[in-house]
Motif scaffolding. Sequence first.
Motif, PDB file in Angstrom:
ATOM      1  N   LEU A  93      66.454 118.901  53.174  1.00 18.81           N
ATOM      2  CA  LEU A  93      67.332 119.312  54.273  1.00 18.81           C
ATOM      3  C   LEU A  93      67.043 120.756  54.675  1.00 18.81           C
ATOM      4  O   LEU A  93      66.915 121.065  55.862  1.00 18.81           O
ATOM      5  CB  LEU A  93      68.799 119.155  53.859  1.00 18.81           C
ATOM      6  N   CYS A  94      66.902 121.630  53.687  1.00 19.27           N
ATOM      7  CA  CYS A  94      66.647 123.043  53.991  1.00 19.27           C
ATOM      8  C   CYS A  94      65.272 123.231  54.626  1.00 19.27           C
ATOM      9  O   CYS A  94      65.109 124.048  55.530  1.00 19.27           O
ATOM     10  CB  CYS A  94      66.793 123.891  52.733  1.00 19.27           C
TER      11      CYS A  94
ATOM     12  N   GLU B  90      70.189 119.492  63.693  1.00 12.62           N
ATOM     13  CA  GLU B  90      71.278 119.162  62.767  1.00 12.62           C
ATOM     14  C   GLU B  90      71.757 117.744  63.057  1.00 12.62           C
ATOM     15  O   GLU B  90      71.160 116.822  62.598  1.00 12.62           O
ATOM     16  CB  GLU B  90      72.377 120.214  62.862  1.00 12.62           C
TER      17      GLU B  90
ATOM     18  N   ALA C 193      75.013 119.422  54.706  1.00 15.97           N
ATOM     19  CA  ALA C 193      74.271 119.823  55.910  1.00 15.97           C
ATOM     20  C   ALA C 193      74.970 120.990  56.608  1.00 15.97           C
ATOM     21  O   ALA C 193      74.314 121.954  57.020  1.00 15.97           O
ATOM     22  CB  ALA C 193      74.124 118.634  56.861  1.00 15.97           C
ATOM     23  N   GLN C 194      76.293 120.906  56.742  1.00 18.36           N
ATOM     24  CA  GLN C 194      77.053 121.977  57.401  1.00 18.36           C
ATOM     25  C   GLN C 194      76.913 123.287  56.625  1.00 18.36           C
ATOM     26  O   GLN C 194      76.640 124.338  57.214  1.00 18.36           O
ATOM     27  CB  GLN C 194      78.538 121.601  57.483  1.00 18.36           C
TER      28      GLN C 194
ATOM     29  N   LEU D  86      65.684 122.135  58.252  1.00 19.74           N
ATOM     30  CA  LEU D  86      66.381 123.155  59.037  1.00 19.74           C
ATOM     31  C   LEU D  86      65.519 124.400  59.223  1.00 19.74           C
ATOM     32  O   LEU D  86      65.461 124.964  60.315  1.00 19.74           O
ATOM     33  CB  LEU D  86      67.712 123.525  58.375  1.00 19.74           C
TER      34      LEU D  86
ATOM     35  N   TRP E  50      70.248 113.414  60.951  1.00 18.70           N
ATOM     36  CA  TRP E  50      69.274 114.221  60.214  1.00 18.70           C
ATOM     37  C   TRP E  50      68.690 113.479  59.017  1.00 18.70           C
ATOM     38  O   TRP E  50      67.510 113.625  58.726  1.00 18.70           O
ATOM     39  CB  TRP E  50      69.860 115.566  59.787  1.00 18.70           C
TER      40      TRP E  50
ATOM     41  N   ALA F  49      73.277 124.731  56.838  1.00 26.32           N
ATOM     42  CA  ALA F  49      72.997 125.334  58.149  1.00 26.32           C
ATOM     43  C   ALA F  49      73.713 126.673  58.284  1.00 26.32           C
ATOM     44  O   ALA F  49      73.120 127.658  58.745  1.00 26.32           O
ATOM     45  CB  ALA F  49      73.413 124.383  59.269  1.00 26.32           C
TER      46      ALA F  49
ATOM     47  N   ASP G 210      77.349 115.280  54.779  1.00 24.25           N
ATOM     48  CA  ASP G 210      77.697 116.065  55.956  1.00 24.25           C
ATOM     49  C   ASP G 210      78.090 117.485  55.550  1.00 24.25           C
ATOM     50  O   ASP G 210      77.658 118.457  56.174  1.00 24.25           O
ATOM     51  CB  ASP G 210      78.840 115.386  56.722  1.00 24.25           C
TER      52      ASP G 210
END
Length: 179
Positions: free
Chosen positions: A29-30, A39, A66-67, A33, A43, A70, A63
Amino acid sequence: MVLPSLQEIDDASRSLGLGVGASELHGALCGWLAGGGGEGPEWLGRLLVDDTLPAVVEGSALDRMAQASAEQLDDRSFGFALLLPDDDAGLAERSGALFDWCRGFLGAFGLAAGKEPPLSDEGQEALADIARLAAARPQDDGDEEDEAALAEIEEFVRVATLLLHGDCALGPRHRRNLN
Protein backbone atom coordinates in the motif's frame (compact mmCIF):
# COMPACT_ATOMS: atom_id res chain seq x y z
CA MET A 1 -4.63 8.79 12.27
CA VAL A 2 -3.25 5.59 13.81
CA LEU A 3 -2.69 2.39 11.86
CA PRO A 4 -4.85 -0.63 12.74
CA SER A 5 -3.02 -3.43 14.53
CA LEU A 6 -0.93 -6.00 12.72
CA GLN A 7 -3.45 -8.65 13.84
CA GLU A 8 -6.43 -6.71 12.41
CA ILE A 9 -4.73 -6.45 9.01
CA ASP A 10 -3.64 -10.11 9.08
CA ASP A 11 -7.24 -11.10 9.88
CA ALA A 12 -8.61 -8.90 7.07
CA SER A 13 -6.07 -10.31 4.61
CA ARG A 14 -6.91 -13.89 5.61
CA SER A 15 -10.67 -13.30 5.39
CA LEU A 16 -10.25 -12.08 1.80
CA GLY A 17 -7.88 -14.95 0.96
CA LEU A 18 -5.14 -12.52 -0.11
CA GLY A 19 -2.21 -14.80 0.74
CA VAL A 20 -0.17 -11.84 1.95
CA GLY A 21 0.72 -10.89 5.52
CA ALA A 22 -0.02 -7.56 7.16
CA SER A 23 3.50 -6.13 6.87
CA GLU A 24 3.83 -7.00 3.19
CA LEU A 25 0.34 -5.65 2.47
CA HIS A 26 1.13 -2.39 4.27
CA GLY A 27 4.42 -2.15 2.38
CA ALA A 28 2.56 -2.67 -0.89
CA LEU A 29 0.00 0.00 0.00
CA CYS A 30 2.77 2.44 0.92
CA GLY A 31 4.65 1.63 -2.30
CA TRP A 32 1.47 2.23 -4.28
CA LEU A 33 0.87 5.57 -2.57
CA ALA A 34 4.53 6.62 -2.74
CA GLY A 35 4.59 5.82 -6.45
CA GLY A 36 1.61 8.09 -7.06
CA GLY A 37 -1.12 5.43 -7.08
CA GLY A 38 -4.62 6.59 -6.27
CA GLU A 39 -6.44 6.11 -2.99
CA GLY A 40 -10.13 5.27 -3.50
CA PRO A 41 -11.83 2.03 -2.40
CA GLU A 42 -10.46 0.05 -5.39
CA TRP A 43 -6.85 0.35 -4.24
CA LEU A 44 -6.60 -3.27 -3.09
CA GLY A 45 -7.46 -4.79 -6.48
CA ARG A 46 -5.16 -2.39 -8.31
CA LEU A 47 -2.32 -2.96 -5.92
CA LEU A 48 -2.56 -6.75 -6.01
CA VAL A 49 -3.41 -6.71 -9.74
CA ASP A 50 -6.62 -8.66 -9.15
CA ASP A 51 -9.82 -7.21 -10.62
CA THR A 52 -11.91 -9.80 -8.76
CA LEU A 53 -11.10 -8.30 -5.35
CA PRO A 54 -13.94 -6.29 -3.86
CA ALA A 55 -13.64 -2.58 -3.10
CA VAL A 56 -12.39 -1.90 0.40
CA VAL A 57 -15.31 -1.36 2.78
CA GLU A 58 -15.42 2.07 4.38
CA GLY A 59 -14.42 1.90 8.04
CA SER A 60 -12.90 -1.58 7.73
CA ALA A 61 -9.38 -2.35 8.98
CA LEU A 62 -8.05 -2.14 5.41
CA ASP A 63 -9.78 1.20 4.88
CA ARG A 64 -8.39 2.55 8.15
CA MET A 65 -4.92 1.34 7.14
CA ALA A 66 -5.20 3.12 3.79
CA GLN A 67 -6.50 6.34 5.38
CA ALA A 68 -3.82 6.35 8.09
CA SER A 69 -1.02 5.55 5.63
CA ALA A 70 -2.06 8.30 3.20
CA GLU A 71 -2.31 10.83 6.04
CA GLN A 72 1.04 9.77 7.50
CA LEU A 73 2.81 9.98 4.15
CA ASP A 74 1.43 13.50 3.60
CA ASP A 75 2.24 14.60 7.17
CA ARG A 76 5.02 17.16 7.24
CA SER A 77 6.00 16.17 10.80
CA PHE A 78 7.30 12.78 9.56
CA GLY A 79 4.80 10.75 11.59
CA PHE A 80 4.90 7.90 9.08
CA ALA A 81 5.11 4.41 10.63
CA LEU A 82 5.74 0.95 9.21
CA LEU A 83 3.26 -1.79 10.17
CA LEU A 84 5.64 -4.32 11.74
CA PRO A 85 5.62 -6.68 14.75
CA ASP A 86 6.22 -5.11 18.15
CA ASP A 87 9.66 -5.05 19.76
CA ASP A 88 8.73 -8.02 21.96
CA ALA A 89 8.65 -10.30 18.88
CA GLY A 90 11.87 -12.12 18.02
CA LEU A 91 14.55 -10.62 15.82
CA ALA A 92 13.90 -13.12 13.01
CA GLU A 93 10.17 -12.35 12.99
CA ARG A 94 10.72 -8.59 13.00
CA SER A 95 13.46 -8.59 10.36
CA GLY A 96 11.46 -11.02 8.20
CA ALA A 97 8.44 -8.71 8.42
CA LEU A 98 10.61 -5.72 7.46
CA PHE A 99 11.97 -7.57 4.41
CA ASP A 100 8.38 -8.59 3.50
CA TRP A 101 7.35 -4.93 3.87
CA CYS A 102 10.13 -3.96 1.44
CA ARG A 103 9.08 -6.66 -1.08
CA GLY A 104 5.50 -5.40 -0.99
CA PHE A 105 6.66 -1.80 -1.31
CA LEU A 106 8.92 -2.52 -4.27
CA GLY A 107 6.32 -4.33 -6.37
CA ALA A 108 3.53 -1.82 -5.80
CA PHE A 109 5.83 1.17 -6.21
CA GLY A 110 6.78 -0.14 -9.64
CA LEU A 111 3.11 -0.59 -10.56
CA ALA A 112 2.20 2.94 -9.54
CA ALA A 113 5.31 4.85 -10.60
CA GLY A 114 5.93 3.08 -13.92
CA LYS A 115 9.19 2.30 -15.72
CA GLU A 116 10.84 5.68 -15.32
CA PRO A 117 9.62 7.40 -12.16
CA PRO A 118 10.70 11.01 -11.58
CA LEU A 119 13.30 10.15 -8.94
CA SER A 120 15.98 12.39 -7.50
CA ASP A 121 19.47 10.90 -7.18
CA GLU A 122 18.71 10.24 -3.51
CA GLY A 123 15.42 8.62 -4.50
CA GLN A 124 17.19 6.30 -6.95
CA GLU A 125 19.64 5.27 -4.22
CA ALA A 126 16.83 4.77 -1.70
CA LEU A 127 14.88 2.58 -4.13
CA ALA A 128 17.98 0.47 -4.86
CA ASP A 129 18.55 0.02 -1.12
CA ILE A 130 14.93 -1.02 -0.57
CA ALA A 131 15.36 -3.53 -3.42
CA ARG A 132 18.42 -5.00 -1.64
CA LEU A 133 16.43 -5.29 1.59
CA ALA A 134 13.55 -6.93 -0.28
CA ALA A 135 15.98 -9.66 -1.37
CA ALA A 136 17.33 -10.21 2.17
CA ARG A 137 16.49 -13.13 4.43
CA PRO A 138 16.17 -12.93 8.23
CA GLN A 139 18.69 -14.63 10.47
CA ASP A 140 17.53 -16.91 13.27
CA ASP A 141 19.08 -15.11 16.20
CA GLY A 142 21.03 -12.03 17.03
CA ASP A 143 22.50 -9.86 19.72
CA GLU A 144 22.14 -6.24 20.80
CA GLU A 145 24.20 -5.14 17.80
CA ASP A 146 21.72 -6.86 15.47
CA GLU A 147 18.81 -5.25 17.33
CA ALA A 148 20.40 -1.83 16.86
CA ALA A 149 21.08 -2.53 13.19
CA LEU A 150 17.44 -3.55 12.64
CA ALA A 151 16.23 -0.32 14.28
CA GLU A 152 18.52 1.68 11.96
CA ILE A 153 17.27 -0.22 8.91
CA GLU A 154 13.64 0.39 9.92
CA GLU A 155 14.35 4.11 10.25
CA PHE A 156 16.11 4.14 6.88
CA VAL A 157 13.13 2.44 5.19
CA ARG A 158 10.75 4.91 6.82
CA VAL A 159 12.74 7.92 5.61
CA ALA A 160 13.37 6.37 2.17
CA THR A 161 9.62 5.85 1.75
CA LEU A 162 8.96 9.50 2.57
CA LEU A 163 11.66 10.55 0.09
CA LEU A 164 10.20 8.40 -2.70
CA HIS A 165 6.70 9.65 -1.90
CA GLY A 166 8.03 13.20 -2.17
CA ASP A 167 9.63 12.49 -5.56
CA CYS A 168 6.71 10.64 -7.15
CA ALA A 169 3.52 11.75 -5.41
CA LEU A 170 4.02 15.08 -3.64
CA GLY A 171 6.27 16.66 -6.28
CA PRO A 172 3.89 16.05 -9.20
CA ARG A 173 0.89 17.03 -7.02
CA HIS A 174 2.53 20.36 -6.11
CA ARG A 175 3.52 21.02 -9.73
CA ARG A 176 -0.12 20.46 -10.81
CA ASN A 177 -1.33 22.85 -8.10
CA LEU A 178 1.09 25.52 -9.28
CA ASN A 179 -0.10 25.36 -12.90
